[in-house]
Design a protein around this motif. Structure first.
Motif, PDB file in Angstrom:
ATOM      1  N   ALA A   1       2.112   6.401  -1.963  1.00  0.00           N
ATOM      2  CA  ALA A   1       3.225   7.405  -1.709  1.00  0.00           C
ATOM      3  C   ALA A   1       3.770   8.174  -2.993  1.00  0.00           C
ATOM      4  O   ALA A   1       3.651   7.397  -4.137  1.00  0.00           O
ATOM      5  CB  ALA A   1       4.740   6.557  -1.300  1.00  0.00           C
ATOM      6  N   ASP A   2       3.507   9.301  -2.954  1.00  0.00           N
ATOM      7  CA  ASP A   2       3.537  10.168  -4.114  1.00  0.00           C
ATOM      8  C   ASP A   2       4.975  10.508  -4.615  1.00  0.00           C
ATOM      9  O   ASP A   2       5.378  10.926  -5.673  1.00  0.00           O
ATOM     10  CB  ASP A   2       2.840  11.484  -4.026  1.00  0.00           C
ATOM     11  CG  ASP A   2       2.917  12.442  -2.972  1.00  0.00           C
ATOM     12  OD1 ASP A   2       3.920  11.936  -1.902  1.00  0.00           O
ATOM     13  OD2 ASP A   2       2.400  13.408  -2.495  1.00  0.00           O
ATOM     14  N   THR A   3       5.891  10.304  -3.660  1.00  0.00           N
ATOM     15  CA  THR A   3       7.215  10.589  -3.927  1.00  0.00           C
ATOM     16  C   THR A   3       8.211   9.568  -3.182  1.00  0.00           C
ATOM     17  O   THR A   3       7.557   8.824  -2.357  1.00  0.00           O
ATOM     18  CB  THR A   3       7.784  11.880  -3.441  1.00  0.00           C
ATOM     19  OG1 THR A   3       7.634  11.941  -2.043  1.00  0.00           O
ATOM     20  CG2 THR A   3       6.962  13.090  -3.823  1.00  0.00           C
ATOM     21  N   GLU A   4       9.446   9.383  -3.880  1.00  0.00           N
ATOM     22  CA  GLU A   4      10.352   8.310  -3.421  1.00  0.00           C
ATOM     23  C   GLU A   4      10.666   8.741  -1.986  1.00  0.00           C
ATOM     24  O   GLU A   4      11.030   7.625  -1.073  1.00  0.00           O
ATOM     25  CB  GLU A   4      11.471   8.125  -4.341  1.00  0.00           C
ATOM     26  CG  GLU A   4      12.621   7.166  -3.935  1.00  0.00           C
ATOM     27  CD  GLU A   4      13.565   6.950  -4.688  1.00  0.00           C
ATOM     28  OE1 GLU A   4      14.583   6.163  -4.405  1.00  0.00           O
ATOM     29  OE2 GLU A   4      13.663   7.613  -5.793  1.00  0.00           O
ATOM     30  N   GLU A   5      10.664  10.027  -1.698  1.00  0.00           N
ATOM     31  CA  GLU A   5      10.770  10.509  -0.464  1.00  0.00           C
ATOM     32  C   GLU A   5       9.989  10.080   0.950  1.00  0.00           C
ATOM     33  O   GLU A   5      10.458   9.538   1.725  1.00  0.00           O
ATOM     34  CB  GLU A   5      11.271  11.738  -0.204  1.00  0.00           C
ATOM     35  CG  GLU A   5      11.919  12.431   1.145  1.00  0.00           C
ATOM     36  CD  GLU A   5      11.820  14.159   1.311  1.00  0.00           C
ATOM     37  OE1 GLU A   5      12.144  14.623   2.270  1.00  0.00           O
ATOM     38  OE2 GLU A   5      11.474  14.674   0.247  1.00  0.00           O
ATOM     39  N   ARG A   6       9.163  10.127   0.263  1.00  0.00           N
ATOM     40  CA  ARG A   6       7.583   9.851   1.236  1.00  0.00           C
ATOM     41  C   ARG A   6       7.732   8.261   1.261  1.00  0.00           C
ATOM     42  O   ARG A   6       7.397   7.880   2.557  1.00  0.00           O
ATOM     43  CB  ARG A   6       6.362  10.060   0.646  1.00  0.00           C
ATOM     44  CG  ARG A   6       5.331   9.823   1.527  1.00  0.00           C
ATOM     45  CD  ARG A   6       3.969  10.470   1.158  1.00  0.00           C
ATOM     46  NE  ARG A   6       2.783  10.258   1.976  1.00  0.00           N
ATOM     47  CZ  ARG A   6       2.680  10.743   3.306  1.00  0.00           C
ATOM     48  NH1 ARG A   6       3.585  11.377   3.898  1.00  0.00           N
ATOM     49  NH2 ARG A   6       1.561  10.321   3.790  1.00  0.00           N
TER      50      ARG A   6
ATOM     51  N   GLN B   1       0.896  -1.328  -0.036  1.00  0.00           N
ATOM     52  CA  GLN B   1      -0.097  -0.076  -0.044  1.00  0.00           C
ATOM     53  C   GLN B   1       0.883   1.188  -0.207  1.00  0.00           C
ATOM     54  O   GLN B   1       0.510   2.242  -0.666  1.00  0.00           O
ATOM     55  CB  GLN B   1      -1.074  -0.052   1.250  1.00  0.00           C
ATOM     56  CG  GLN B   1      -2.069   1.176   1.182  1.00  0.00           C
ATOM     57  CD  GLN B   1      -3.166   0.833   0.143  1.00  0.00           C
ATOM     58  OE1 GLN B   1      -3.299  -0.417  -0.515  1.00  0.00           O
ATOM     59  NE2 GLN B   1      -3.731   1.993  -0.374  1.00  0.00           N
ATOM     60  N   PHE B   2       1.997   1.180   0.607  1.00  0.00           N
ATOM     61  CA  PHE B   2       2.846   2.199   0.656  1.00  0.00           C
ATOM     62  C   PHE B   2       3.276   2.638  -0.787  1.00  0.00           C
ATOM     63  O   PHE B   2       3.450   3.626  -1.089  1.00  0.00           O
ATOM     64  CB  PHE B   2       4.197   2.047   1.359  1.00  0.00           C
ATOM     65  CG  PHE B   2       4.003   2.084   2.962  1.00  0.00           C
ATOM     66  CD1 PHE B   2       2.873   2.562   3.564  1.00  0.00           C
ATOM     67  CD2 PHE B   2       4.880   1.476   3.789  1.00  0.00           C
ATOM     68  CE1 PHE B   2       2.583   2.451   4.956  1.00  0.00           C
ATOM     69  CE2 PHE B   2       4.827   1.517   4.989  1.00  0.00           C
ATOM     70  CZ  PHE B   2       3.514   1.916   5.652  1.00  0.00           C
ATOM     71  N   ASP B   3       3.663   1.486  -1.522  1.00  0.00           N
ATOM     72  CA  ASP B   3       3.908   1.896  -2.824  1.00  0.00           C
ATOM     73  C   ASP B   3       2.981   2.353  -3.598  1.00  0.00           C
ATOM     74  O   ASP B   3       3.266   3.078  -4.665  1.00  0.00           O
ATOM     75  CB  ASP B   3       4.458   0.444  -3.525  1.00  0.00           C
ATOM     76  CG  ASP B   3       5.633  -0.243  -2.858  1.00  0.00           C
ATOM     77  OD1 ASP B   3       6.560   0.487  -2.342  1.00  0.00           O
ATOM     78  OD2 ASP B   3       5.771  -1.590  -2.935  1.00  0.00           O
ATOM     79  N   HIS B   4       1.814   1.997  -3.378  1.00  0.00           N
ATOM     80  CA  HIS B   4       0.550   2.459  -4.196  1.00  0.00           C
ATOM     81  C   HIS B   4       0.437   3.860  -3.878  1.00  0.00           C
ATOM     82  O   HIS B   4       0.023   4.700  -4.654  1.00  0.00           O
ATOM     83  CB  HIS B   4      -0.605   1.502  -3.941  1.00  0.00           C
ATOM     84  CG  HIS B   4      -1.894   2.146  -4.558  1.00  0.00           C
ATOM     85  ND1 HIS B   4      -2.048   2.023  -6.172  1.00  0.00           N
ATOM     86  CD2 HIS B   4      -2.972   2.518  -4.212  1.00  0.00           C
ATOM     87  CE1 HIS B   4      -3.118   2.414  -6.266  1.00  0.00           C
ATOM     88  NE2 HIS B   4      -3.835   2.767  -5.535  1.00  0.00           N
TER      89      HIS B   4
END
Length: 205
Positions: free
Chosen positions: A173-178, A168-171
């Protein structure tokens, strides 16, 4: 006696709107917006509120009051059976459906459901429309045993659903940092609690 007990419990809920924690005022409108956008149904909103409020909070507290700090010790066997029955009836009422044929004792409560389903619908609408002033906001004291076991339940869920949460994080998260921040937080939690926690007892808290 069961009908009388269930009626008293339900009436206590209906007359205690002002005592429901103010945090719910932020949750219910958000639920309404999400559900209406997806299902275009006010009835779906009411059933979702019922599922959230009764299934997750009210009925578990009825059937296991000692686990939620309402009793110091577990009820005796006879009382426990009665509480389980009351919890089943209230949950069925919360679903706003007439009882089926699976449990014979439920069919004897048809008049109870006919009388109270409209009142349950009204209760949900009052929950959705409840407003609290800043002066009404208060910190509700939580017994240590309830707090510890509540946090333990959250960690157990994280352990059981670790991969799904990361997916779900992968889905989301809008940036790699997040994404890195979310995964770092997860790693920190799992590092502090590498094993699923066991339920605590009063002596351990």
């Amino acid at each position: 006696q069961l009908i009388l007990a269930c009626q008293k419990v339900f009436t206590a809920f209906r007359t205690s709107i002002d005592q429901i924690p103010p945090d719910f005022k932020e949750i219910f409108p958000s639920m309404r917006e999400s559900i209406v956008n997806k299902f275009k149904s006010d009835d779906a909103v009411l059933k979702a509120v019922g599922g959230f409020f009764f299934l997750r909070f009210a009925c578990p507290a009825i059937t296991a009051p000692h686990a939620y700090g309402l009793l110091e010790n577990p009820p005796n066997e006879s009382s426990q059976r009665q509480l389980v029955l009351i919890g089943k009836v209230i949950q069925n009422l919360a679903n706003m459906t007439m009882p089926g044929a699976k449990e014979e004792f439920m069919q004897q409560l048809n008049d109870f459901f006919v009388r109270n389903i409209p009142k349950m619908r009204q209760f949900y609408n009052e929950l959705l429309g409840a407003h609290y002033s800043d002066s009404e906001t208060q910190v509700v004291p939580t017994p240590d045993i309830v707090r510890v076991n509540g946090l333990g339940f959250i960690m157990e869920h994280i352990h059981l659903q670790t991969q799904k949460i990361r997916d779900q994080f992968d889905h989301e998260a809008d940036t790699e940092e997040r994404l890195n921040l979310l995964n770092a937080t997860m790693n920190e939690l799992l590092g502090q609690y590498p094993k699923k926690p066991k339920k605590a007892t009063e002596k351990e808290v």
